[in-house]
Design an enzyme around this catalytic site. Structure first.
Site, PDB file in Angstrom:
ATOM      1  N   VAL A   1      22.955  24.547 -16.741  1.00  0.00           N
ATOM      2  CA  VAL A   1      22.215  23.912 -15.638  1.00  0.00           C
ATOM      3  C   VAL A   1      21.989  24.946 -14.547  1.00  0.00           C
ATOM      4  O   VAL A   1      22.943  25.532 -14.045  1.00  0.00           O
ATOM      5  CB  VAL A   1      23.019  22.733 -15.028  1.00  0.00           C
ATOM      6  CG1 VAL A   1      22.168  22.008 -13.994  1.00  0.00           C
ATOM      7  CG2 VAL A   1      23.493  21.781 -16.099  1.00  0.00           C
TER       8      VAL A   1
ATOM      9  N   ALA B   1      20.826  27.932 -14.689  1.00  0.00           N
ATOM     10  CA  ALA B   1      21.097  29.321 -15.096  1.00  0.00           C
ATOM     11  C   ALA B   1      22.322  29.869 -14.374  1.00  0.00           C
ATOM     12  O   ALA B   1      23.415  29.344 -14.513  1.00  0.00           O
ATOM     13  CB  ALA B   1      19.866  30.209 -14.885  1.00  0.00           C
TER      14      ALA B   1
ATOM     15  N   LEU C   1      23.038  29.836 -11.201  1.00  0.00           N
ATOM     16  CA  LEU C   1      23.455  29.173  -9.954  1.00  0.00           C
ATOM     17  C   LEU C   1      24.776  28.441 -10.157  1.00  0.00           C
ATOM     18  O   LEU C   1      25.008  27.846 -11.201  1.00  0.00           O
ATOM     19  CB  LEU C   1      22.393  28.151  -9.527  1.00  0.00           C
ATOM     20  CG  LEU C   1      21.035  28.691  -9.122  1.00  0.00           C
ATOM     21  CD1 LEU C   1      20.136  27.530  -8.703  1.00  0.00           C
ATOM     22  CD2 LEU C   1      21.181  29.683  -7.976  1.00  0.00           C
TER      23      LEU C   1
ATOM     24  N   GLY D   1       3.794  33.990 -17.912  1.00  0.00           N
ATOM     25  CA  GLY D   1       4.978  34.005 -18.783  1.00  0.00           C
ATOM     26  C   GLY D   1       6.073  33.085 -18.290  1.00  0.00           C
ATOM     27  O   GLY D   1       7.241  33.264 -18.630  1.00  0.00           O
TER      28      GLY D   1
ATOM     29  N   GLU E   1       7.734  28.081 -21.801  1.00  0.00           N
ATOM     30  CA  GLU E   1       8.194  28.261 -23.170  1.00  0.00           C
ATOM     31  C   GLU E   1       6.953  28.559 -24.017  1.00  0.00           C
ATOM     32  O   GLU E   1       5.832  28.295 -23.583  1.00  0.00           O
ATOM     33  CB  GLU E   1       8.839  26.953 -23.681  1.00  0.00           C
ATOM     34  CG  GLU E   1      10.116  26.562 -22.960  1.00  0.00           C
ATOM     35  CD  GLU E   1      11.259  27.538 -23.224  1.00  0.00           C
ATOM     36  OE1 GLU E   1      11.440  27.934 -24.392  1.00  0.00           O
ATOM     37  OE2 GLU E   1      11.935  27.925 -22.254  1.00  0.00           O
TER      38      GLU E   1
ATOM     39  N   ASP F   1      13.611  19.227 -21.286  1.00  0.00           N
ATOM     40  CA  ASP F   1      14.634  20.202 -20.965  1.00  0.00           C
ATOM     41  C   ASP F   1      15.370  19.813 -19.675  1.00  0.00           C
ATOM     42  O   ASP F   1      16.593  19.898 -19.585  1.00  0.00           O
ATOM     43  CB  ASP F   1      13.950  21.574 -20.825  1.00  0.00           C
ATOM     44  CG  ASP F   1      14.963  22.691 -20.799  1.00  0.00           C
ATOM     45  OD1 ASP F   1      15.808  22.730 -21.729  1.00  0.00           O
ATOM     46  OD2 ASP F   1      14.928  23.500 -19.866  1.00  0.00           O
TER      47      ASP F   1
ATOM     48  N   LYS G   1      19.423  18.884 -18.981  1.00  0.00           N
ATOM     49  CA  LYS G   1      20.277  19.437 -17.924  1.00  0.00           C
ATOM     50  C   LYS G   1      20.879  18.316 -17.086  1.00  0.00           C
ATOM     51  O   LYS G   1      22.055  18.357 -16.726  1.00  0.00           O
ATOM     52  CB  LYS G   1      19.465  20.372 -17.015  1.00  0.00           C
ATOM     53  CG  LYS G   1      18.995  21.628 -17.734  1.00  0.00           C
ATOM     54  CD  LYS G   1      18.132  22.477 -16.802  1.00  0.00           C
ATOM     55  CE  LYS G   1      17.547  23.651 -17.553  1.00  0.00           C
ATOM     56  NZ  LYS G   1      16.573  24.408 -16.769  1.00  0.00           N
TER      57      LYS G   1
ATOM     58  N   GLY H   1      15.344  32.500 -16.220  1.00  0.00           N
ATOM     59  CA  GLY H   1      15.224  33.924 -16.520  1.00  0.00           C
ATOM     60  C   GLY H   1      16.464  34.403 -17.247  1.00  0.00           C
ATOM     61  O   GLY H   1      17.580  33.939 -17.009  1.00  0.00           O
TER      62      GLY H   1
END
Ligand code: ADP
Ligand code: ASP
Ligand code: MG
Length: 841
Positions: A634, A636, A638, A689, A692, A703, A707, A821
């Protein structure tokens, strides 16, 4: 007066002029603090060439034998020319003289068509006589006074050609008388290894590899302070490094352990090397002349008990088993002694003896070449028993190897033999016979020659020798197994082994990545995969290759197989790290917990499936006292779950958690607020970019829902399996559409979204894509929020989580930052890994 040191250089340390010069340099360094005697082997390969030439001559191929002499002549003259700085014509002449004599010997062997052991020794000793002259010249070129000395002129032996034994009392005196004057005059004698003199003055040899023994004989006679055996590996390893790549250099061995290792085939030290020095307690160092910085191995009188009862595994090949079978032998004393006696009388030495507990069979191992003779001798020695039927038969089994597990610590550790059996059984190695040395210093087993290497590797593994003498590793080690070779995996590898290496250092940790897997298979090394190999594997993956297709990889479709494979080894603080998005991870997780691993996951799927599966994971971890961390699932990197943990651990009660968990959707709604059409904004996101490969994965909100569910479960707000109420920007069924078709289709939603944005603005609000975790339910979808609320002020791709709790209710606790990222995700994973390592100290 300076202490005396003996330095011995093996053939590989004298392979070329350059190596000889380097050896001279090492001697010169030692000579600064010690009086040095040097022992030299023949240049690399020379003894083999001489043995070959002798055989050629005896077989009548004199021409071929003389070719070898020509080659030796060129090689040694060239080496001398490259080494000498002053005029060494005297040495050139000596080289010619030695080789002329060799030529004459080979010619006469050729004429006779046979060769005696005596002549054979004289021929093969030539190699050392040549090499000492080169090394002495190299020393002179280096400005030190080197003198070549032939051992056959003073090192007295029993004259057993091919395997002579120095005569301790006499040799000691002659050695001292010959060498001390040189040492006292600060000259460095360079003595031929491998050679000695027979009582009648003939040249003998001490057996292949005998220069090591020459060195310790000199050391004993000279009361040297220490001996250094310079060779081509970093020391004595826990097993032959050519067979066991993960073998470790031993820091220290007891004389008896070293003796046993070399008796059972570790050619790094000659079998009898320790005899002359053990009584005097002279330490013997084994060091690498090509890597003199490495500390090497010291063999001395200490017994250092440790966690490892076994210190090394070695093996002798080319053996045969002779066994006497028969019920009539039970209780008859002295059968073994008679077997020994019968063989010893004819010079056959017994390598191992093993008796079945019923006493109905006794089996001994002798070299294969003695099989026929041994069988004949036993038949004649036991003729009466054979005719009476007390001995039923004599069975000969050829092509056998003896593998020995060695270590003084075994004497105090029960069950070693049982472990040997089990380990070999698992690898389907058939044990033909087993013997435990009476000293309890070794367990040796006879196996079919073809299974020797497997046996060595499996015993090395069973006794955890890849971790030997690495007390530091035990204290600092952290063994990571990676699932997934994508972008996050790549970042993590770089962080762990390169960019953040100093962080681990600061924590007193030495991480290793022991395994990496994708859907096709895995790479594994119990001592850690090197960074360049990992990089190459990740590059290959990025280039579309499967891991299983890489050299050294193991094919496996189930990640649990990697876990099982890796956990057969004694790993230190093993952690399974999932940076994949595989569905199959859940079972691998359970297995890893059972096998004693902690878990770190960036993969959401194992936590977002049926609630029972989530509970199973945590319960299993609890049962085994293992840790499970999933920060990167969840937000990334953080600290979302971390923050939650802190709140809960300090007794706060969470009321709700809500937030924006998708960088992609964040970007899109920001663009919508700015007046862009949905289809237009999606096209931009694709081009930047941010999405997905199939943008529907982001747009459907699935997604984000995952999370939110994970957050709900970890926070305890969600305690049942009720589905998430999900409203996507587009329906999930649109997945798999062609890119252009999708973008076109999106235009049908443009007006609707523009209207939602306008309506929100009317009400002083802004549109956000929000996940709400509330007691008992999770709601995910677009939502108009006040423009001046934390979520309303969020812009761009940042993530935000807003916690409301008993303590934080008027002003909620907000965590905000980049939430997507590969690099930040890998950072999140790294944080979890470090937390686990800290817990495990
Ligand atoms: P040298 O010419 O220096 O005497 P040797 O070839 O006799 O060298 O011995 C060194 C070699 O012994 C190493 O290259 C290694 O392959 C082999 N070896 C076998 N067992 C061991 C062991 N347990 N530890 C170190 N080396 C070993
Ligand atoms: N040169 C001899 C051999 O190759 C002796 C030694 O190297 O120790 O066996
Ligand atoms: Mg050797």
């Amino acid at each position: 007066m300076k202490p005396i040191e003996v330095h011995k250089f093996g053939g590989t340390s004298l392979g070329s002029a350059e190596r000889i010069r380097h050896a001279a340099e090492l001697v010169a360094q030692a000579a600064q603090h010690a009086r040095v005697a040097v022992v030299a082997s023949a240049m690399a390969g020379v003894t083999d060439q001489l043995v070959g030439a002798a055989a050629d001559a005896a077989a009548g191929n004199t021409e071929q034998a003389l070719h070898a002499v020509d080659a030796l002549r060129t090689r040694h003259h060239e080496a001398l020319a490259a080494l000498a700085t002053e005029d060494e014509t005297g040495v050139d002449a000596q080289i010619d003289q030695l080789l002329d004599e060799l030529e004459a010997l080979l010619r006469s062997v050729g004429l006779l068509g046979e060769i005696s052991a005596r002549v054979h020794d004289r021929i093969v000793a030539t190699g050392e006589k040549l090499s000492v002259r080169l090394l002495a010249a190299a020393l002179r070129a280096r400005g030190v006074h080197g003198v070549a000395v032939d051992a056959d002129t003073f090192l007295e032996t029993d004259g057993l050609f091919g395997a002579a034994n120095p005569l301790s009392g006499i040799a000691d005196r002659t050695i001292a008388v010959t060498l001390r004057p040189h040492l006292d005059a600060e000259r460095i004698p360079v003595v031929t290894g491998f050679c000695g003199g027979a009582p009648d003055g003939a040249t003998t040899t001490l057996g292949r590899g005998g220069s090591d023994l020459s060195a310790t004989v000199l050391a004993g006679a000279l009361d040297a302070a220490e001996v250094t055996i310079w060779t081509d590996v970093d020391g004595v390893f826990s097993a032959d490094p050519r067979i066991v790549p993960e073998a470790r250099v031993l820091e220290q061995l007891n004389y008896r352990e070293a003796g046993e290792l070399s008796y059972y085939g570790a050619e790094v030290l000659h079998q009898r090397t320790m005899i002359p020095v053990a009584a005097k307690g002279i330490p013997v160092w084994t060091r690498n002349s090509m890597n003199p910085e490495a500390p090497g191995t010291v063999v001395d009188g200490r017994f250092t008990p440790g966690s490892h009862p076994v210190k090394g595994i070695s093996a002798v090949r080319g053996q045969c088993l002779l066994s006497l079978e028969g019920k009539g032998m039970a209780g008859v004393p002295g059968v073994a002694a008679r077997m020994f006696g019968a063989l010893a009388a004819h010079g056959i030495s017994v390598t191992m003896i093993s008796q079945s507990s019923s006493e109905s069979s006794i089996c001994i191992a002798v070299p294969d070449r003695d099989a026929d003779e041994g069988e004949r001798l036993l038949k004649s020695a036991f003729r009466p028993e054979l005719s009476r039927g007390d001995v039923e038969e004599i069975v000969v089994q050829r092509h056998v190897g003896l593998v020995a597990a060695i270590g003084l610590g075994m004497a105090h550790t029960p069950g070693i033999a049982a472990r040997v059996f089990q380990a070999l059984g698992r690898k389907r190695v058939n044990v033909l016979a087993i013997a435990q040395g009476s000293s309890e210093l070794n367990v040796s087993i006879a196996v079919d020659q073809r299974t020797i290497d497997t046996a060595i590797r499996s015993l090395h593994q069973e006794f955890g020798l890849h971790r030997l003498d690495t007390g530091e590793d035990q204290a600092k080690g952290l063994d990571l197994m990676l699932l997934g070779c994508g972008q996050v995996g790549r970042q993590l590898v770089e962080l762990v082994l390169d960019r953040e290496a100093q962080v681990f250092e600061r924590f007193g940790l030495r991480p290793r990545i022991v395994a990496i897997a994708d859907r096709s298979g895995f790479l594994f090394s119990p001592t850690g995969l090197p960074l360049d190999e990992l990089r190459a594997a990740l590059d290959a993956k990025a280039g579309g290759q499967r891991l299983a297709s890489l050299p050294g990889a193991v094919a496996a479709s189930d990640p649990a197989e990697m876990v099982r494979h890796a956990c057969q080894w004694r790993l230190v603080r093993p952690v399974l790290v999932d940076v994949s998005d595989a569905d199959a991870s859940h079972t691998a997780f359970l297995e890893a917990l059972d096998l004693g691993c902690d878990l770190v996951s960036a993969n959401k799927k194992p936590f977002a499936g049926p609630l029972q599966g989530f509970h199973d994971l945590l319960a299993r971890a609890e049962t085994h006292g293992r840790l499970v961390r999933a920060e990167a699932t969840v937000g990334a990197g953080l600290p979302v779950i971390d923050t939650l943990d802190v709140l809960l651990a300090t007794g706060d009660l969470l009321r709700t958690a809500r937030g924006c968990f998708s960088g992609t959707l964040g970007f899109l709604v920001t663009r919508l607020q700015q007046g862009a059409w949905l289809s237009e904004a999606v096209r931009e996101a694709v081009e930047l970019g941010y999405t997905e490969p199939d943008p529907v994965a982001d747009l459907s909100g699935a997604d984000v829902a995952r999370k939110a569910l994970i957050l709900g479960r970890f926070s305890g707000l969600v305690q049942d399996d009720r589905p998430v109420r999900l409203t996507g920007l587009v329906p999930e069924e649109w997945a798999g559409m062609e890119r252009e078709a999708l973008l076109e289709r999106l235009q049908t939603l443009d007006d609707d979204l523009a209207a939602q944005v306008a309506a929100a603005r009317e009400a002083g609000k802004v549109l956000r894509y929000v996940a709400n975790v509330q007691p008992g339910r999770v709601v995910v979808g677009p939502e108009a929020v006040p423009a001046d609320s934390p979520l309303g002020m969020l812009k761009g791709t940042d993530n935000m989580i807003v916690f409301t709790s008993d303590r934080y209710h008027d002003r909620p606790l907000v965590v905000q930052g980049p939430g997507a990222g590969a690099e930040v995700t890998a950072m999140g994973v790294l944080g979890d890994v470090l937390r686990i390592a800290a817990e495990r100290r």
